[in-house]
Design a protein around this motif. Sequence first.
Motif, PDB file in Angstrom:
ATOM      1  N   LYS A  67     -22.326  11.899  -2.631  1.00  0.00           N
ATOM      2  CA  LYS A  67     -21.456  12.799  -1.851  1.00  0.00           C
ATOM      3  C   LYS A  67     -20.599  12.033  -0.857  1.00  0.00           C
ATOM      4  N   THR A  68     -21.226  11.118  -0.123  1.00  0.00           N
ATOM      5  CA  THR A  68     -20.487  10.389   0.914  1.00  0.00           C
ATOM      6  C   THR A  68     -19.367   9.570   0.295  1.00  0.00           C
ATOM      7  N   GLU A  69     -19.626   8.933  -0.811  1.00  0.00           N
ATOM      8  CA  GLU A  69     -18.583   8.156  -1.488  1.00  0.00           C
ATOM      9  C   GLU A  69     -17.459   9.059  -1.975  1.00  0.00           C
ATOM     10  N   LEU A  70     -17.806  10.193  -2.559  1.00  0.00           N
ATOM     11  CA  LEU A  70     -16.793  11.126  -3.044  1.00  0.00           C
ATOM     12  C   LEU A  70     -15.955  11.662  -1.890  1.00  0.00           C
ATOM     13  N   ASN A 107     -20.739   9.286  10.568  1.00  0.00           N
ATOM     14  CA  ASN A 107     -20.526   7.877  10.917  1.00  0.00           C
ATOM     15  C   ASN A 107     -20.403   7.004   9.680  1.00  0.00           C
ATOM     16  N   GLU A 108     -21.192   7.305   8.668  1.00  0.00           N
ATOM     17  CA  GLU A 108     -21.115   6.544   7.417  1.00  0.00           C
ATOM     18  C   GLU A 108     -19.744   6.737   6.768  1.00  0.00           C
ATOM     19  N   MET A 109     -19.269   7.972   6.743  1.00  0.00           N
ATOM     20  CA  MET A 109     -17.934   8.228   6.182  1.00  0.00           C
ATOM     21  C   MET A 109     -16.871   7.502   6.995  1.00  0.00           C
ATOM     22  N   ARG A 110     -16.958   7.595   8.309  1.00  0.00           N
ATOM     23  CA  ARG A 110     -16.001   6.935   9.186  1.00  0.00           C
ATOM     24  C   ARG A 110     -15.957   5.436   8.902  1.00  0.00           C
ATOM     25  N   ASN A 111     -17.132   4.819   8.827  1.00  0.00           N
ATOM     26  CA  ASN A 111     -17.191   3.377   8.567  1.00  0.00           C
ATOM     27  C   ASN A 111     -16.600   3.030   7.208  1.00  0.00           C
ATOM     28  N   ARG A 112     -16.887   3.831   6.209  1.00  0.00           N
ATOM     29  CA  ARG A 112     -16.336   3.566   4.875  1.00  0.00           C
ATOM     30  C   ARG A 112     -14.819   3.733   4.840  1.00  0.00           C
ATOM     31  N   VAL A 113     -14.316   4.759   5.538  1.00  0.00           N
ATOM     32  CA  VAL A 113     -12.862   4.968   5.589  1.00  0.00           C
ATOM     33  C   VAL A 113     -12.191   3.790   6.288  1.00  0.00           C
ATOM     34  N   GLU A 146     -13.298   0.760   6.645  1.00  0.00           N
ATOM     35  CA  GLU A 146     -13.426  -0.426   5.792  1.00  0.00           C
ATOM     36  C   GLU A 146     -12.371  -0.398   4.684  1.00  0.00           C
ATOM     37  N   ALA A 147     -12.193   0.752   4.075  1.00  0.00           N
ATOM     38  CA  ALA A 147     -11.191   0.877   3.007  1.00  0.00           C
ATOM     39  C   ALA A 147      -9.783   0.668   3.553  1.00  0.00           C
ATOM     40  N   LEU A 148      -9.504   1.206   4.737  1.00  0.00           N
ATOM     41  CA  LEU A 148      -8.188   1.011   5.348  1.00  0.00           C
ATOM     42  C   LEU A 148      -7.954  -0.457   5.681  1.00  0.00           C
ATOM     43  N   GLU A 149      -8.990  -1.114   6.137  1.00  0.00           N
ATOM     44  CA  GLU A 149      -8.885  -2.541   6.456  1.00  0.00           C
ATOM     45  C   GLU A 149      -8.550  -3.342   5.200  1.00  0.00           C
ATOM     46  N   LYS A 150      -9.226  -3.029   4.105  1.00  0.00           N
ATOM     47  CA  LYS A 150      -8.944  -3.706   2.830  1.00  0.00           C
ATOM     48  C   LYS A 150      -7.547  -3.387   2.319  1.00  0.00           C
ATOM     49  N   ALA A 151      -7.074  -2.177   2.603  1.00  0.00           N
ATOM     50  CA  ALA A 151      -5.789  -1.716   2.065  1.00  0.00           C
ATOM     51  C   ALA A 151      -4.593  -2.255   2.819  1.00  0.00           C
ATOM     52  N   LYS A 152      -4.785  -2.899   3.936  1.00  0.00           N
ATOM     53  CA  LYS A 152      -3.631  -3.316   4.712  1.00  0.00           C
ATOM     54  C   LYS A 152      -2.958  -4.565   4.162  1.00  0.00           C
ATOM     55  N   GLY A 153      -3.428  -5.077   3.043  1.00  0.00           N
ATOM     56  CA  GLY A 153      -2.790  -6.208   2.387  1.00  0.00           C
ATOM     57  C   GLY A 153      -1.469  -5.809   1.751  1.00  0.00           C
ATOM     58  N   PRO A 154      -0.742  -6.742   1.168  1.00  0.00           N
ATOM     59  CA  PRO A 154       0.597  -6.481   0.638  1.00  0.00           C
ATOM     60  C   PRO A 154       0.644  -5.560  -0.574  1.00  0.00           C
ATOM     61  N   ARG A 155      -0.486  -5.359  -1.286  1.00  0.00           N
ATOM     62  CA  ARG A 155      -0.456  -4.523  -2.491  1.00  0.00           C
ATOM     63  C   ARG A 155      -0.275  -3.048  -2.193  1.00  0.00           C
ATOM     64  N   ARG A 156      -0.689  -2.578  -1.029  1.00  0.00           N
ATOM     65  CA  ARG A 156      -0.661  -1.163  -0.699  1.00  0.00           C
ATOM     66  C   ARG A 156       0.468  -0.873   0.277  1.00  0.00           C
ATOM     67  N   LYS A 157       1.620  -0.553  -0.225  1.00  0.00           N
ATOM     68  CA  LYS A 157       2.766  -0.313   0.631  1.00  0.00           C
ATOM     69  C   LYS A 157       2.771   1.089   1.227  1.00  0.00           C
ATOM     70  N   ARG A 190      -6.995   4.549  15.904  1.00  0.00           N
ATOM     71  CA  ARG A 190      -7.037   5.178  17.228  1.00  0.00           C
ATOM     72  C   ARG A 190      -7.656   6.567  17.148  1.00  0.00           C
ATOM     73  N   ARG A 191      -7.259   7.339  16.147  1.00  0.00           N
ATOM     74  CA  ARG A 191      -7.795   8.695  15.999  1.00  0.00           C
ATOM     75  C   ARG A 191      -9.289   8.643  15.718  1.00  0.00           C
ATOM     76  N   SER A 192      -9.702   7.679  14.905  1.00  0.00           N
ATOM     77  CA  SER A 192     -11.111   7.559  14.574  1.00  0.00           C
ATOM     78  C   SER A 192     -11.930   7.231  15.815  1.00  0.00           C
ATOM     79  N   ARG A 193     -11.419   6.311  16.625  1.00  0.00           N
ATOM     80  CA  ARG A 193     -12.142   5.970  17.862  1.00  0.00           C
ATOM     81  C   ARG A 193     -12.220   7.172  18.791  1.00  0.00           C
TER      82      ARG A 193
END
Length: 107
Positions: free
Chosen positions: A33-36, A65-71, A73-84, A96-99
């Motif tokens: 569920k959390t992953e979905l 909190n688990e969902m927040r951390n996963r989101v 983490e995914a955003l951190e990974k996505a900030k590379g050049p492939r995800r415009k 900022r909103r998450s904090r």
Amino acid sequence: MSNDKPIADAAARARALTPDQSFIVQAPAGSGKTELLTQRYLRLLSCVDHPEEIVAITFTRKAANEMRNRVLEALEKAKGPRRKCLTRPRLELARRRSRAMRPRGGT
């Protein structure tokens, strides 16, 4: 889980990722569920102008909190050049909103 076995609820999982409708996920512990919900949140995040347009509800702070951390983490990974589609300002706004939404005190 083996990769060669079809997932029994694959169609329902695919529908849950469709951003044009609300969705409720009900399943037993350990079913993903959390992953979905994390994947759905990320999909919705790519479709809105402001992250606060998305509402995600879960019943425990631990799951939230688990969902927040996963989101994050995914955003951190996505900030590379492939995800415009995820611009740096949108990523910073999401952080900022998450904090700001972190639970204060208690469990």
